[in-house]
Scaffold this motif. Structure first.
Motif, PDB file in Angstrom:
ATOM      1  N   ASN A 554       0.872  -1.183   0.000  1.00  0.00           N
ATOM      2  CA  ASN A 554       0.000   0.000   0.000  1.00  0.00           C
ATOM      3  C   ASN A 554       0.902   1.224   0.000  1.00  0.00           C
ATOM      4  N   ASN A 555       1.064   1.834  -1.190  1.00  0.00           N
ATOM      5  CA  ASN A 555       2.092   2.875  -1.285  1.00  0.00           C
ATOM      6  C   ASN A 555       1.550   4.259  -1.593  1.00  0.00           C
ATOM      7  N   GLY A 556       0.222   4.450  -1.560  1.00  0.00           N
ATOM      8  CA  GLY A 556      -0.360   5.777  -1.738  1.00  0.00           C
ATOM      9  C   GLY A 556       0.115   6.449  -3.015  1.00  0.00           C
ATOM     10  N   SER A 557       0.694   7.635  -2.854  1.00  0.00           N
ATOM     11  CA  SER A 557       1.120   8.409  -4.028  1.00  0.00           C
ATOM     12  C   SER A 557       2.547   8.082  -4.466  1.00  0.00           C
ATOM     13  N   LEU A 558       3.209   7.143  -3.763  1.00  0.00           N
ATOM     14  CA  LEU A 558       4.628   6.856  -4.040  1.00  0.00           C
ATOM     15  C   LEU A 558       4.851   6.442  -5.491  1.00  0.00           C
ATOM     16  N   TYR A 559       4.024   5.524  -5.995  1.00  0.00           N
ATOM     17  CA  TYR A 559       4.197   5.044  -7.379  1.00  0.00           C
ATOM     18  C   TYR A 559       4.144   6.210  -8.367  1.00  0.00           C
ATOM     19  N   GLY A 560       3.102   7.047  -8.236  1.00  0.00           N
ATOM     20  CA  GLY A 560       2.939   8.175  -9.164  1.00  0.00           C
ATOM     21  C   GLY A 560       4.074   9.180  -9.048  1.00  0.00           C
ATOM     22  N   ASP A 561       4.504   9.464  -7.803  1.00  0.00           N
ATOM     23  CA  ASP A 561       5.609  10.406  -7.608  1.00  0.00           C
ATOM     24  C   ASP A 561       6.886   9.885  -8.255  1.00  0.00           C
ATOM     25  N   LEU A 562       7.133   8.594  -8.059  1.00  0.00           N
ATOM     26  CA  LEU A 562       8.350   7.986  -8.622  1.00  0.00           C
ATOM     27  C   LEU A 562       8.346   8.069 -10.143  1.00  0.00           C
ATOM     28  N   LYS A 563       7.210   7.719 -10.752  1.00  0.00           N
ATOM     29  CA  LYS A 563       7.126   7.751 -12.217  1.00  0.00           C
ATOM     30  C   LYS A 563       7.279   9.172 -12.755  1.00  0.00           C
ATOM     31  N   ARG A 564       6.668  10.135 -12.066  1.00  0.00           N
ATOM     32  CA  ARG A 564       6.760  11.529 -12.515  1.00  0.00           C
ATOM     33  C   ARG A 564       8.206  12.007 -12.494  1.00  0.00           C
ATOM     34  N   ILE A 565       8.897  11.744 -11.390  1.00  0.00           N
ATOM     35  CA  ILE A 565      10.281  12.222 -11.244  1.00  0.00           C
ATOM     36  C   ILE A 565      11.199  11.521 -12.249  1.00  0.00           C
ATOM     37  N   CYS A 566      11.033  10.200 -12.388  1.00  0.00           N
ATOM     38  CA  CYS A 566      11.895   9.438 -13.296  1.00  0.00           C
ATOM     39  C   CYS A 566      11.697   9.852 -14.756  1.00  0.00           C
ATOM     40  N   GLU A 567      10.440  10.014 -15.163  1.00  0.00           N
ATOM     41  CA  GLU A 567      10.154  10.177 -16.597  1.00  0.00           C
ATOM     42  C   GLU A 567      10.148  11.622 -17.074  1.00  0.00           C
TER      43      GLU A 567
END
Length: 903
Positions: A554-567
């Protein structure tokens, strides 16, 4: 970059070259259009545009008989009459307007309406089967309605004017159903839709085109005071067999009609009868209860109904209110005791606030019960969604039985509205001739034991196979955001994943550039930048190629934040893995992750054998680019969030397997893709051209060394009412994008709308015949239908390209809206079906053609790029949404946009 004229472009001779030349010499075009074109756009106006006629019927595949959830409708009425309705004073609520007309019909049906039973659409339109005895008449209607503010009833007088508008002729509908190419008579169809909606609304709760009742099947508890009701969808459609009623089963979340205290206990997941509520509890309850209708239970059979407007901040025992204008105060506890002889037991709980802000009333929770039949409009949690899907999921045999029972239960033949409008409905499912298209051969790498494979029943695996083009991953790192995963466990998982990638055919360095780095989820930006710069230093300026990220379940906004920063910031390809898969390593999971990593890093997993041997009609003969496009909208309840458009396009030919993707934000609920083509004036350079189509055409030229000489455009997410609008706007953008590269560059375009959310269901003719079903009891993958239940004249087909997993398979509906490439039915159907076997993320044929699927994934991914708003920014955004200005998405990094980052 210069793109030469199509005629100057030399293409190698292929087996299909002669076939194409023959097509090009053919003067007859299927797109029947008038010659006048807009000089500004070069695209026909809606009045002159006709969708292409069906060029025949497909013959390819094994013929079979199946059933569809379509029921033949017979209409005996000759012509209909349309009247305009004006209600004074004006009423905003459609429900109230309908109640006014319903009361008018009840009072005046046998007199002024000459025994006619009209139907009303809730707006300005009223229809009758035949004429009323007047051209204009004004009525006075007194309506008595429940008032959820005061809890009583209120009477209001309305003046209703009914004025004859026009006759709705049935001739055009009959011509369409007989196969003549005419404009679809939308008004006649909408009248019958309104009639059948009126039929259903008498027994069910109506929500759009869906109708629900707790009596269809016992409601299922979803938790948190929410239950699921069974219902059905209905729509009337013109088809080749005649008018058809499409009935499909549906489920919807409703609020359980519980005593409010029990509802609150379910919301909080604890007993509330003894302990006072915390502030956090009260906020949660207030959010769940606001707008909900309740009835009081402390007055016997006198059940007044109210709408909850809020919750008191104090417990009931502390609440006092002015009893009269002299401001004599009384406590709520004493008032209920003296007025109703009711002793409040749970005075530690807050009261419900009902009524207007000017005159608030307090109701103890224990004296209220939730009114039945209220749809849950607030979002469901993950557990509730899972339960709802489980409740909705039905095997084909059960789904068919429920549909037939619904038709029987609706009792159309005895309904007064159906009788009035001469509607009779067959009770048997339509029997339809279908064909099962053959699976395509797939090519894998020659170093594997199995170099070519023919999938069986829409699925296969990677055993003894290697991906046809394995990518090379030299520099990678792992970042662990899960506190429960030890560094040694993370390293072991990475080693197993590397090994699986190597087995699958990727070249993958055994060890990461830096050791596994553990970080807190709330430090995602700092951690990613640390790993990126540390790797950069260690590699003497060379870039990290892949980041493996281990996330908590259960990672909340972590997945979206990671993808935004990486891409959009670091230009880094990432692969996320949940902690539960790290602990319990599954070889099938690792194999699927390896496939995803390969395409993200620029490789190919498999290719159609026919593509490599230049045998795909209207793809292999000349350089062809295949686009996919989709628009996703903000969640319901969000009134200002932007829509996200995504366009992907194939970047390899003849393989058509790799798809680059671009995304953009556009105004709230805007369906037309705004950024397909753009031009603007630059002070130095003059007119500058841009947009997603132009950029993808250029990247195709860079990748293949050739410019596309044919365009196939699969467009997802368009409803039938938007066909003309989307085609006119987006085809125009495609042509302008091509012309901006070179004035004479106009490759022929085929524009196909893909509808996954249609309500047609296809069932085996015999559920017990194992030769005609897959393991889930569904029809076989590759089943295509282009007759009987399809459009009377237009070029459409249903394709069930996937094997069922659970529930009843939903075929995709493909509608060819424009076809300058002159596809035959077999060519477009087999191309679409074969492409479904090239989806990169799994070894199954998928339910929607991959370019459209990829566009959906890219649009979904782009939602991660929208940074959360601060309250002040949110207010500005809401203000901006009124003038349709949209904050642009952060740009994708160059190395990201050219690979399948969204997979």
């Amino acid at each position: 970059m210069q793109m030469k004229d199509p005629e100057e472009h030399q293409v190698k001779s292929k087996p299909l070259q002669k076939c194409t030349e023959r097509r090009r010499k053919s003067k007859k075009r299927r797109n029947q259009i008038k010659t006048e074109k807009s000089h500004e756009t070069g695209v026909e106006s809606k009045s002159s545009l006709m969708f292409p006629c069906r060029p025949g019927y497909g013959q390819l595949g094994t013929k079979c008989l199946i059933k569809a959830n379509h029921f033949l409708v017979d209409i005996s009425v000759s012509d209909l009459s349309h009247y305009n309705v004006k209600i004074i004073p004006e009423v905003c609520s459609s429900k109230t307007r309908k109640a006014v007309i319903s009361e008018l019909v009840r009072v005046h049906k046998n007199t002024d309406l000459a025994n006619r039973l009209p139907v009303y659409d809730g707006g300005r339109n009223l229809y009758t089967a035949g004429l009323l005895p007047f051209t204009y008449k004004e009525f006075s209607v007194i309506l008595s309605e429940e008032d959820y503010v005061t809890g009583g009833t209120r009477e209001q007088e309305f003046k209703v004017g009914i004025k004859f508008a026009t006759s709705v002729r049935m001739q055009q509908l009959r011509e369409l159903l007989s196969g003549k190419q005419v404009d679809t008579p939308q008004e006649a169809l909408s009248v019958f839709d309104i009639v059948l909606k009126e039929v259903a609304a008498q027994s069910y709760i109506s929500i759009g085109r869906n109708f629900y009742s707790p009596d269809l099947r016992k409601p299922q508890q979803l938790g948190g005071g929410i239950e699921s009701w069974r219902g059905f969808y209905q729509s009337i459609r013109p088809t080749q067999m005649g008018l058809s009623l499409n009935i499909d089963m549906s489920s919807m979340a409703f609020i359980e009609p519980l005593p409010v205290i029990d509802f609150v206990a379910q919301i909080l997941g604890k007993d509330v009868h003894s302990k006072p509520l915390s502030d956090a509890d009260r906020v949660k309850i207030k959010k769940a209860l606001r707008g909900v209708k309740v009835e009081v239970t402390h007055r016997g059979n006198f059940r007044r109904k109210y709408r909850i407007s809020g919750l008191t901040s104090q417990p009931t025992r502390e609440l006092i209110f002015p009893l009269d204008e002299q401001m004599n105060m009384k406590s709520v506890v004493d008032y209920f005791q003296e007025m109703y002889g009711y002793t409040i037991k749970y005075s530690h709980l807050p009261c419900l606030q009902v009524g207007s802000q000017r005159k608030l009333n307090y109701l103890p929770m224990e004296a209220c019960k939730i009114v039945r039949g209220q749809r849950q409009t607030k979002g469901l949690n993950e557990k509730q969604i899972t339960s709802l899907l489980k409740f909705s999921c039905q095997r084909p045999r059960e789904q068919e039985t429920d549909i037939l029972q619904t038709i029987e239960q609706n009792n159309y033949e005895n309904n007064p509205y159906a009788k009035e409008f001469g509607i009779s409905i067959d009770k048997k499912l339509a029997s339809v001739e279908a064909r099962v298209l053959p699976s395509p051969w797939l090519k894998y790498h020659d170093s594997g034991r199995e170099k070519e494979h023919l999938p069986q029943v829409g699925q296969w695996n990677m055993l003894n196979k290697k991906v046809i083009n394995g990518s090379n991953v030299r520099y990678w790192a792992c970042i662990n955001f899960s506190r429960s995963v030890q560094e040694s466990t993370a390293h072991g998982f990475c080693q197993q994943l590397v090994q699986m990638c190597q087995i699958t055919g990727l070249e993958f360095s055994q060890e990461p550039v830096i050791p596994v780095y553990s970080a807190r989820p709330d430090q995602v930006k700092k951690a990613l930048k640390y790993v990126h710069t540390t790797a950069l230093d260690k590699l003497d300026g060379k870039e990290l190629e892949l980041l493996i990220a281990i996330l908590p379940d259960n990672n909340g906004s972590l997945y979206g934040d990671l993808k935004r920063i990486c891409e959009t910031d670091l230009g880094l390809i990432s692969q996320c893995c949940l902690a539960k898969y790290v602990f319990k390593i599954n070889r099938q999971y690792l194999a699927n992750v390896a496939l995803k990593i390969n395409v993200k890093m620029g490789g190919r997993n498999t290719v159609l054998l026919d593509a490599l041997s230049w045998r795909i009609p209207l793809v292999s003969d000349i350089p062809t680019i295949i686009f996919g496009a989709d628009v996703t909208h903000a969640e319901s309840g969000d009134d200002s969030g932007p829509s996200i458009a995504a366009v992907v396009a194939s970047q390899d030919w003849p393989e058509v397997t790799k798809y680059a993707g671009l995304v953009c934000a556009q105004p709230h609920r805007e369906e037309l893709i705004q950024d397909l083509f753009k031009s603007w004036k630059d002070p130095q350079r003059g007119v500058v051209y841009g947009g997603m189509i132009r950029e993808l055409l250029l990247s195709f030229k860079r990748a293949t060394g050739q410019k596309p000489l044919r365009i196939i455009f699969y467009r997802d997410g368009v409803s039938e009412g938007q066909f003309y609008q989307v085609l006119l706007y987006e085809l125009d953008a495609i042509r302008k994008a091509c012309a901006s590269l070179e004035p004479s560059y106009q490759p022929p375009v085929t524009f196909v709308v893909v509808q996954k959310r249609n309500h047609t269901r296809l069932f085996p003719n015999n559920h017990d015949d194992r030769n005609s079903t897959d393991t889930s009891g569904n029809i076989l993958p590759g089943t295509v239908v282009d007759s009987k239940i399809c459009h009377p004249t237009e070029f459409d087909f249903y394709l069930c390209s996937h094997a069922g997993i659970q529930g009843t398979s939903r075929p995709a509906h493909y509608h060819v809206l424009w076809d300058e490439n002159n596809f035959s039915p077999d060519e477009i159907q087999s191309l679409t079906n074969n492409l479904c076997y090239t989806y990169a993320r799994c070894t199954r044929s998928v339910s929607v053609v991959p370019p459209a699927y990829y566009a959906h994934l890219a649009a979904y991914r782009a939602r991660c790029y929208m940074e959360p708003d601060h309250p002040e920014i949110a207010k500005l955004r809401d203000a901006r949404s009124k003038d349709r200005a949209v904050r642009p998405l952060p740009a994708l990094k160059e190395n990201v946009k050219n690979v399948m980052f969204y997979c």
